[in-house]
Scaffold this motif. Structure first.
Motif, short mmCIF file in Angstrom:
data_model
loop_
_atom_site.label_atom_id
_atom_site.label_comp_id
_atom_site.label_asym_id
_atom_site.label_seq_id
_atom_site.Cartn_x
_atom_site.Cartn_y
_atom_site.Cartn_z
N SER A 405 1.24 -0.81 0.05
CA SER A 405 0.02 0.02 0.01
C SER A 405 0.88 1.28 -0.01
N LYS A 406 2.09 1.64 -0.38
CA LYS A 406 2.71 2.29 -0.64
C LYS A 406 3.23 3.14 0.36
N SER A 407 2.93 2.52 1.77
CA SER A 407 3.38 3.35 3.63
C SER A 407 4.27 2.96 3.59
N THR A 408 4.19 4.11 4.49
CA THR A 408 5.94 4.09 5.51
C THR A 408 6.28 3.01 6.02
N LEU A 409 7.70 2.28 5.59
CA LEU A 409 7.96 1.14 6.65
C LEU A 409 8.79 1.61 7.45
N ASP A 410 8.99 1.11 9.37
CA ASP A 410 9.39 0.93 9.88
C ASP A 410 10.92 0.86 10.83
N LYS A 411 11.02 -0.33 9.73
CA LYS A 411 11.81 -1.58 9.95
C LYS A 411 12.81 -1.24 8.36
N SER A 412 14.05 -1.40 8.45
CA SER A 412 14.13 -1.85 6.42
C SER A 412 14.48 -3.24 6.00
N LEU A 413 14.67 -3.26 5.17
CA LEU A 413 13.79 -4.49 4.36
C LEU A 413 15.12 -5.34 4.83
N LEU A 414 16.08 -4.62 4.61
CA LEU A 414 17.34 -5.45 4.80
C LEU A 414 17.26 -5.85 6.16
N ASP A 415 17.13 -5.47 7.14
CA ASP A 415 16.85 -5.81 8.72
C ASP A 415 16.41 -6.58 9.07
N MET A 416 15.41 -6.79 7.90
CA MET A 416 14.02 -7.65 7.97
C MET A 416 14.86 -8.80 7.65
N ILE A 417 15.48 -8.94 6.72
CA ILE A 417 16.09 -10.32 5.64
C ILE A 417 17.58 -10.72 6.87
N SER A 418 18.22 -9.58 7.54
CA SER A 418 18.57 -10.25 7.64
C SER A 418 18.79 -10.82 9.41
N ASP A 419 17.58 -10.53 10.69
CA ASP A 419 17.19 -10.68 11.03
C ASP A 419 16.93 -12.64 11.52
N PRO A 420 17.75 -13.20 12.17
CA PRO A 420 17.80 -14.51 11.84
C PRO A 420 16.03 -15.34 12.68
N ASP A 421 15.92 -14.63 13.65
CA ASP A 421 15.17 -15.72 14.15
C ASP A 421 13.90 -14.79 13.70
N ALA A 422 13.45 -14.16 12.22
CA ALA A 422 12.41 -13.57 11.48
C ALA A 422 12.45 -14.69 10.27
N GLY A 423 11.04 -15.59 10.56
CA GLY A 423 10.82 -16.48 9.21
C GLY A 423 11.99 -17.39 8.94
N THR A 424 11.42 -18.30 8.22
CA THR A 424 12.01 -19.62 7.32
C THR A 424 12.78 -18.49 6.16
N PRO A 425 13.70 -18.82 5.42
CA PRO A 425 14.50 -18.79 4.17
C PRO A 425 13.15 -18.34 3.01
N GLU A 426 12.11 -18.77 3.21
CA GLU A 426 11.18 -18.93 2.30
C GLU A 426 10.50 -17.83 2.35
N ASP A 427 10.16 -17.23 3.21
CA ASP A 427 9.77 -15.77 3.78
C ASP A 427 10.32 -14.84 3.43
N LYS A 428 11.26 -15.04 3.59
CA LYS A 428 11.72 -14.06 3.36
C LYS A 428 12.12 -13.87 1.85
N MET A 429 12.22 -14.95 1.29
CA MET A 429 12.19 -14.23 -0.37
C MET A 429 11.33 -14.10 -0.82
N ARG A 430 9.99 -14.35 -0.75
CA ARG A 430 8.44 -14.17 -0.52
C ARG A 430 8.61 -12.59 0.29
N LEU A 431 8.94 -11.98 1.42
CA LEU A 431 8.48 -10.59 0.90
C LEU A 431 10.41 -9.79 0.06
#
Length: 553
Positions: A405-431
């Protein structure tokens, strides 16, 4: 079909004719979501067996066959005729059988002296799987052979593409024969959807050309074929909106489909193996598997399958409390009825509560069914919750909503991908794919290399990204990304009711997100077509026109 292709007599009290049902894998998939074993037994089906399994002769029982008219299946049916397995044979084909294959069956029946035993041969036109009253699939067996991936392979041959298109057209044709209506077809130009539309259009016209043998006329359909209320069939290519199927979801049914083993309305769960009770050095026990059917008869599922997950967790808890209250009432009444002695107090209490206990006992089957559904949804929702917590699916859902929806992101995409506790590799690729598809401007090569490194470090396979990159360059979508409307999920903080200590669901750390309605690209196309607006979307046009039904007839 199960009544030998004769309409069942209403209010008939007679016993059904006992029979055997023989199906192949396709037939099994079609019947499975529609009829339970109990319902089959009520219709007189004593045995239901796969066509290619080892079957013993039952010479005094009729057999109903429900199979695809494939070469392999026809050979096996001819073998059954030669072996005299059953008293009589009712042959029902999921799709139309060709004349040559029909002649093969006739020759086998003649050779086995079993012509009189072949009672009926029917084309059922049922080559689709009905999951709900208003939702169906084209196939479950070998579904990867007609998938988006199969159609989009760079090395696909013309013959393979024709086969895929014919499979899809056959299923759609069967659906409209069953519906008893001829659709108005609209499709996107220059795509696989147009190929399907042209082939379906041709097949419908050929069937309507011969009015005497048409599947859309005759006594079975009444005067419905002359109605001007014809359904609109909109065929769109998956490319029109690739982000939505990648998007993490937040509603109950979609989450069950996304994170659990859910096929043909049946969810399979693995129960904990109970290792804590195993003696030291013992071989670990196998995990028990449990299957649950989530059907239209399940009132809780029907009511809450489209609800956000937090609401479902809360509703399960409310149902459990309601059940416990009813159960306590039955126990209390039982204890009152057990009072001994002839004192006036006991007698007056007995007379007051006899009616209540009678009511409670009569509602016992309903109470047991309620308990079964509560247990079912407690187990399913708990399994979903474990995935949400382990993979932080609430965070992914909220973040993807903001991207789309083109809203302001509160966290950078790189941080989300690099977070080892957030999701599986497939989740990160989907994002990341959602970000790449939805972005107005593709990331620079330097940024892309940085993202690729982070994705590789997270254990992702980069093949999907390479495909989407080529697809986006080919379709020149970079300048006009798909719009999803200015709507995002709103967090409500942590749970109030579901967080209490007596709850089955400990939801700490999980966001309570409220869904906002979105206008997805397909929805907007459909709205515009229904309102008869011209050019609903630049990539969408109307190349196929079906003549008016009266003109065709």
């Amino acid at each position: 079909m199960l009544n030998f292709n004769v309409a069942p007599v209403k209010n008939s009290t007679g016993e059904p004719v006992w029979k055997v049902l023989i199906y192949d894998r396709f037939g099994q998939d079609i019947i499975c979501p529609l009829l339970s074993v109990k319902e089959l037994r009520d219709m007189g089906i004593t045995l239901h067996l796969l066509l290619h399994s080892d079957r013993d002769p039952i010479p005094d029982v009729p057999a109903v066959y429900f199979v695809m008219p494939t070469e392999e299946n026809i050979d096996r049916m001819c073998q059954d005729l030669r072996n005299q397995l059953y008293e009589s044979y009712y042959l029902n084909f999921i799709s139309a059988i060709s004349r040559s294959k029909l002649e093969d069956i006739a020759n086998a029946a003649l050779g086995a002296n079993a012509v009189t035993q072949v009672a009926k041969v029917f084309d059922q036109y049922l080559n689709f799987i009905t999951l709900e009253d208003d939702m169906f699939l084209l196939c479950n067996q070998n579904k990867e052979l007609i998938s988006y991936r199969a159609i989009s392979r760079p090395d696909i041959t013309d013959t393979e593409m024709e086969t895929i298109m014919d499979t899809i057209v056959d299923s759609l044709f069967c659906f409209f024969v069953t519906l008893g209506a001829i659709p108005i077809i609209r499709c996107s130009r220059g795509t696989a959807a147009e190929m399907v539309a042209v082939k379906l259009d041709k097949k419908l016209r050929e069937n309507l050309r011969d009015a005497r043998n048409s599947l859309f006329t005759g006594d079975t359909l009444g005067a419905g074929q002359f109605s001007f209320q014809r359904p609109l069939l909109v065929l769109v290519d998956r490319n029109i909106d690739l982000a939505t199927p990648l998007h993490h979801t937040w509603t109950y049914q979609a989450l069950v489909h996304d994170v659990l083993d859910f096929h043909l309305n049946r969810v399979n769960l693995e129960e904990p193996s109970g290792m804590e009770n195993s003696p030291a050095g013992a071989r670990p026990k196998k995990k028990n598997k449990k299957s649950y059917d989530l059907t239209a008869l399940d009132k809780f599922w029907q009511k809450h399958k489209g609800s956000p997950f937090p609401e479902v967790a809360e509703s399960v808890q409310q149902e459990l409390e309601s059940y416990r209250a009813q159960e306590d009432e039955v126990k209390r009444l039982k204890s009152i009825m057990g009072i001994e002695g002839e004192d006036d107090g006991a007698i007056s209490m007995l007379s007051d509560n006899t009616a209540k206990l009678t009511s409670a006992v009569s509602s016992l089957p309903e109470l047991l069914e309620k308990k079964r559904l509560i247990d079912l949804h407690t187990n399913v929702a708990t399994a979903v919750l474990e995935h949400i917590k382990a993979r932080k699916l609430d965070v992914y859902f909220e973040y993807e909503e903001k991207i789309m929806s083109k809203s302001t992101l509160d966290k950078s995409l790189l941080d989300m991908i690099s977070d080892p506790d957030a999701g599986t590799p497939e989740d990160k690729m989907r994002l990341f794919l959602i970000y790449y598809i939805s972005s107005t401007q593709a990331p620079s090569e330097i940024d892309l290399e940085q993202y690729k490194k982070a994705l590789t470090d997270a254990g992702c396979n980069l093949a999907p990204l390479n495909y989407i990159k080529q697809w986006k360059a080919y379709t020149k979508m970079a300048s006009a990304p798909t719009s999803y409307g200015n709507t995002t999920a709103k967090p409500l903080g942590l749970f109030s009711r579901v967080m209490n200590t007596g709850s089955q669901f400990v939801m700490e750390g999980v966001k309570n997100l409220v869904l906002k309605q979105q206008n997805l690209p397909v929805t907007r196309i459909l709205d515009n077509l229904m309102e008869m607006k011209s050019n609903p979307q630049k990539s969408f046009s109307v190349p196929v026109k079906i003549l008016d039904i009266l003109e065709l007839l």
